[in-house]
Design a protein around this motif. Structure first.
Motif: not given
Length: 340
Positions: A235, A294, A297, A299, A301
């Motif tokens: 991501c 992103l 974190e 991220e 997903n």
């Protein structure tokens, strides 16, 4: 003599009163936001000076001023409701005092020149022209605010690390600075388009472009020995590809300004591209904000293929074919070197 059990209770009390990790992270994030806001205010003032959506940008600037002031107040006194730690070490207090000293006159000159009443000095004169002295003063007073904010960010990162509660990374610092630089690029182009210290600002504008591109390469490729990890999550990689694409959209417009020769030519070139460039840089800034979230974190997903259009798939396959050809070319060149 203090017993072992008493020492355990003392340690527990200290741990309970120390700020939580989340508070340290939020405090550092707010300090980074201050650095971004310092450039954003000047950009919004320049938009007003240039007559671009004056009323809308006035409201944006007033909101940015309020946000900066609220964060500064919370930094000075601590604010549990905002999750901001009161950090009163001498180095942090020194940086905060520097911000206050620079912010007070900067805020005053911004507010004094937003009033459109005839008895007040305004950045936009009645005949529609710009008060260049005011614009130059705003440009000059903004720099100490940014520098003091950057210093506070660095010192809070050190303090958070020393407290063993939150360890900010090189990538986090770089992401704050990239977002700040985008605002600075927009501000610099607006100053050039209005003829403010053209040669000086043109040099700084060129240096800012180089800084942004160098930092962008570092984020994309990673520099492990310098503390910049190589990105491995899907991501963030996709979002940084978006950042790169948006920057490629605006880069030719910035280059057109830099390629001009002489004050009048630079100002004329900046004037031709400023509207489109500022719009594209706002898109770039928002993409960079998403990328920073992103990355920080971690991220992973997202399902980008679900929203891909036929054109997106074509570009993806085209890039894949190009990668295969490059791999073949590298292999051939390695073999050529091997056989001399």
């Amino acid at each position: 003599m203090i017993s072992f059990s008493m020492r355990k209770w003392m340690v527990l009390v200290v741990l309970l009163i120390l700020p939580a990790d989340a508070d340290w992270r939020n405090t550092v994030n707010k300090a980074g936001e201050q650095m971004i806001l310092s450039e954003k205010m000047t950009k919004e003032f320049c938009l007003i000076a240039a007559g671009k959506n004056v009323e809308a940008n006035k409201q944006l600037l007033l909101a940015t001023i309020d946000t900066f002031q609220n964060i500064l107040n919370a930094m000075l006194d601590g604010d549990e409701s905002q999750g901001i730690v009161e950090c009163n070490t001498p180095d942090v207090l020194g940086a905060l005092n520097d911000i206050v000293a620079a912010w007070t006159p900067y805020k005053a000159v911004l507010l004094e020149n937003l009033n459109t009443a005839a008895e007040h000095t305004t950045i936009r004169r009645a005949d529609g022209s710009t008060d260049m002295e005011v614009l130059q003063e705003v440009s000059q007073r903004a720099l100490p605010v940014h520098d003091a904010s950057a210093l506070l960010l660095s010192r809070l990162m050190i303090q958070a690390n020393a407290a063993l509660k939150y360890m900010p990374s090189v990538i986090e610092d770089l992401l704050f600075r990239q977002r700040t630089i985008i605002q600075r690029l927009a501000k610099g182009l607006l100053l050039l388009s209005q003829g403010v210290d053209v040669l000086k600002n043109a040099d700084e504008f060129g240096d800012t472009i180089i800084l942004f591109e160098t930092s962008l390469r570092g984020i994309l490729r990673g520099v492990p020995f310098a503390g910049l990890p190589v990105m491995t999550q899907l991501c963030p990689m996709i979002q940084m590809a978006q950042v790169t694409r948006f920057y490629q959209d605006v880069r030719p417009l910035l280059s057109a300004t830099l390629s001009a020769d002489g004050e009048k030519a630079i100002q004329a070139a900046a004037l031709m591209v400023v509207d489109e460039s500022v719009t594209l840089m706002e898109i770039l800034f928002n993409a960079m904000m998403d990328a920073a979230r992103l990355i920080m974190e971690n991220e992973n997903n997202c399902r980008p293929w679900e929203s891909m259009t036929g054109n997106d798939w074509f570009r993806f396959m085209e890039a894949l074919v190009r990668e295969r050809l490059l791999i073949q070319r590298i292999t051939q060149e390695v073999m050529q070197v091997a056989v001399q």
